[in-house]
Write a protein that holds these residues in place. Structure first.
Motif, mmCIF file in Angstrom:
data_model
loop_
_atom_site.group_PDB
_atom_site.id
_atom_site.type_symbol
_atom_site.label_atom_id
_atom_site.label_comp_id
_atom_site.label_asym_id
_atom_site.label_seq_id
_atom_site.Cartn_x
_atom_site.Cartn_y
_atom_site.Cartn_z
ATOM 1 N N LYS A 74 -2.629 4.305 7.606
ATOM 2 C CA LYS A 74 -2.892 4.752 8.974
ATOM 3 C C LYS A 74 -1.832 4.250 9.956
ATOM 4 O O LYS A 74 -1.723 4.778 11.060
ATOM 5 C CB LYS A 74 -4.277 4.279 9.415
ATOM 6 N N ALA A 75 -1.096 3.227 9.549
ATOM 7 C CA ALA A 75 -0.023 2.691 10.392
ATOM 8 C C ALA A 75 1.332 3.277 10.015
ATOM 9 O O ALA A 75 2.358 2.832 10.508
ATOM 10 C CB ALA A 75 0.023 1.162 10.282
ATOM 11 N N GLY A 76 1.341 4.266 9.104
ATOM 12 C CA GLY A 76 2.580 4.945 8.759
ATOM 13 C C GLY A 76 3.285 4.444 7.528
ATOM 14 O O GLY A 76 4.403 4.863 7.249
ATOM 15 N N TYR A 77 2.650 3.559 6.768
ATOM 16 C CA TYR A 77 3.274 3.048 5.551
ATOM 17 C C TYR A 77 3.165 4.075 4.425
ATOM 18 O O TYR A 77 2.108 4.685 4.239
ATOM 19 C CB TYR A 77 2.589 1.776 5.078
ATOM 20 N N ALA A 78 4.218 4.217 3.657
ATOM 21 C CA ALA A 78 4.160 5.008 2.434
ATOM 22 C C ALA A 78 3.417 4.204 1.364
ATOM 23 O O ALA A 78 3.366 2.972 1.415
ATOM 24 C CB ALA A 78 5.561 5.341 1.944
ATOM 25 N N VAL A 79 2.855 4.900 0.398
ATOM 26 C CA VAL A 79 2.110 4.226 -0.672
ATOM 27 C C VAL A 79 2.994 3.210 -1.387
ATOM 28 O O VAL A 79 2.550 2.094 -1.697
ATOM 29 C CB VAL A 79 1.558 5.256 -1.681
ATOM 30 N N LYS A 80 4.242 3.556 -1.633
ATOM 31 C CA LYS A 80 5.147 2.637 -2.320
ATOM 32 C C LYS A 80 5.330 1.355 -1.531
ATOM 33 O O LYS A 80 5.354 0.251 -2.099
ATOM 34 C CB LYS A 80 6.490 3.319 -2.554
ATOM 35 N N ALA A 81 5.452 1.470 -0.218
ATOM 36 C CA ALA A 81 5.619 0.286 0.617
ATOM 37 C C ALA A 81 4.374 -0.590 0.582
ATOM 38 O O ALA A 81 4.460 -1.821 0.500
ATOM 39 C CB ALA A 81 5.945 0.695 2.052
ATOM 40 N N VAL A 82 3.199 0.056 0.634
ATOM 41 C CA VAL A 82 1.952 -0.712 0.573
ATOM 42 C C VAL A 82 1.835 -1.441 -0.760
ATOM 43 O O VAL A 82 1.449 -2.612 -0.812
ATOM 44 C CB VAL A 82 0.732 0.203 0.777
ATOM 45 N N ASP A 83 2.177 -0.765 -1.825
ATOM 46 C CA ASP A 83 2.085 -1.399 -3.145
ATOM 47 C C ASP A 83 3.042 -2.576 -3.265
ATOM 48 O O ASP A 83 2.726 -3.586 -3.921
ATOM 49 C CB ASP A 83 2.370 -0.374 -4.240
ATOM 50 N N LEU A 84 4.200 -2.475 -2.656
ATOM 51 C CA LEU A 84 5.136 -3.597 -2.668
ATOM 52 C C LEU A 84 4.542 -4.805 -1.947
ATOM 53 O O LEU A 84 4.627 -5.940 -2.424
ATOM 54 C CB LEU A 84 6.459 -3.195 -2.013
ATOM 55 N N ILE A 85 3.925 -4.555 -0.800
ATOM 56 C CA ILE A 85 3.289 -5.642 -0.060
ATOM 57 C C ILE A 85 2.139 -6.232 -0.867
ATOM 58 O O ILE A 85 1.989 -7.456 -0.968
ATOM 59 C CB ILE A 85 2.791 -5.138 1.308
ATOM 60 N N PHE A 86 1.330 -5.362 -1.448
ATOM 61 C CA PHE A 86 0.188 -5.831 -2.242
ATOM 62 C C PHE A 86 0.658 -6.732 -3.380
ATOM 63 O O PHE A 86 0.119 -7.825 -3.590
ATOM 64 C CB PHE A 86 -0.590 -4.643 -2.803
ATOM 65 N N ASP A 87 1.650 -6.268 -4.131
ATOM 66 C CA ASP A 87 2.130 -7.045 -5.280
ATOM 67 C C ASP A 87 2.733 -8.374 -4.849
ATOM 68 O O ASP A 87 2.629 -9.371 -5.567
ATOM 69 C CB ASP A 87 3.152 -6.232 -6.067
#
Length: 209
Positions: A74-87
């Motif tokens: 919802k803040a404009g992050y791509a799924v790949k970027a979110v997964d990088l942060i998660f990992d």
């Protein structure tokens, strides 16, 4: 005033063995620093706890990958970027981010504290943020007594979000700073300025993102 997509989280991760060593080193570094500036670390950890309560929608005490994806997309992050942060935050690689892991991440990776959907990246827009907080406050304060009671917050979020009852309780505790059992207008305003995650999760109005 829409946030820009973050660019700071695209670097490749280390191999698992190297990563574990780095995590241990990180923990030692953070612990050492926090013995010197404990007040600063306590404030950062409190902010991390607040963000944790907002993202943990099912209230089970863990942030799953899908919860972080849903929140940050919802803040404009791509799924790949979110997964990088998660990992990066999921240091024990169990596919869940614990409260302690998010605390450690906030202490180690300072950009997270100002990142869209996580930190105070647009706190300079105080007037607009207060306008959005007041808009939501008026919606929640159904009986017009000048405060938000637990049932008012619960009924609103049950209708307009997928927060579990436990998660809603956690958000109420976050907002009720003076612990008097009600949320005052000033408390909601302050929380909206401090936590972009909160504005994004439950905000309404033209400026809430």
């Amino acid at each position: 005033m829409h946030p820009n997509r973050p660019q700071a989280y695209s670097q490749p991760f280390l191999a698992s063995s190297q990563s574990r060593s780095r995590v241990l080193s990180m923990a030692l570094d953070v612990e050492e620093i926090c013995t010197v500036i404990p007040e600063v670390c306590a404030d950062v950890e409190a902010d991390a706890d607040a963000v944790f309560s907002i993202i943990d929608k099912d209230g089970n005490g863990m942030i799953e990958r899908e919860e972080l994806r849903n929140h940050l997309s919802k803040a404009g992050y791509a799924v790949k970027a979110v997964d990088l942060i998660f990992d990066k935050l999921d240091t024990n690689a169990d596919e869940m981010i614990s409260r302690d892991e998010l605390r450690a991440g906030f202490l180690k990776y300072t950009p997270l504290r100002e990142a869209p959907g996580l930190g105070t990246y647009n706190a300079k827009f105080v007037e607009e943020i207060h306008e959005d907080a007041d808009r939501l406050f008026s919606t929640l304060d159904r009986n017009g007594d000048g405060s938000i009671e637990p049932i008012e917050l619960r009924d609103h979020l049950k209708q307009f979000s997928d927060y579990s009852p436990r998660a809603i309780g956690n958000i109420f505790l976050l907002l009720d700073v003076n612990k008097d059992g009600e949320i005052e207008r000033g408390e909601l305003r302050d929380a909206f300025v401090k936590y972009s995650a909160l504005r994004q999760a439950i905000g309404e109005g033209p400026n809430f993102k």
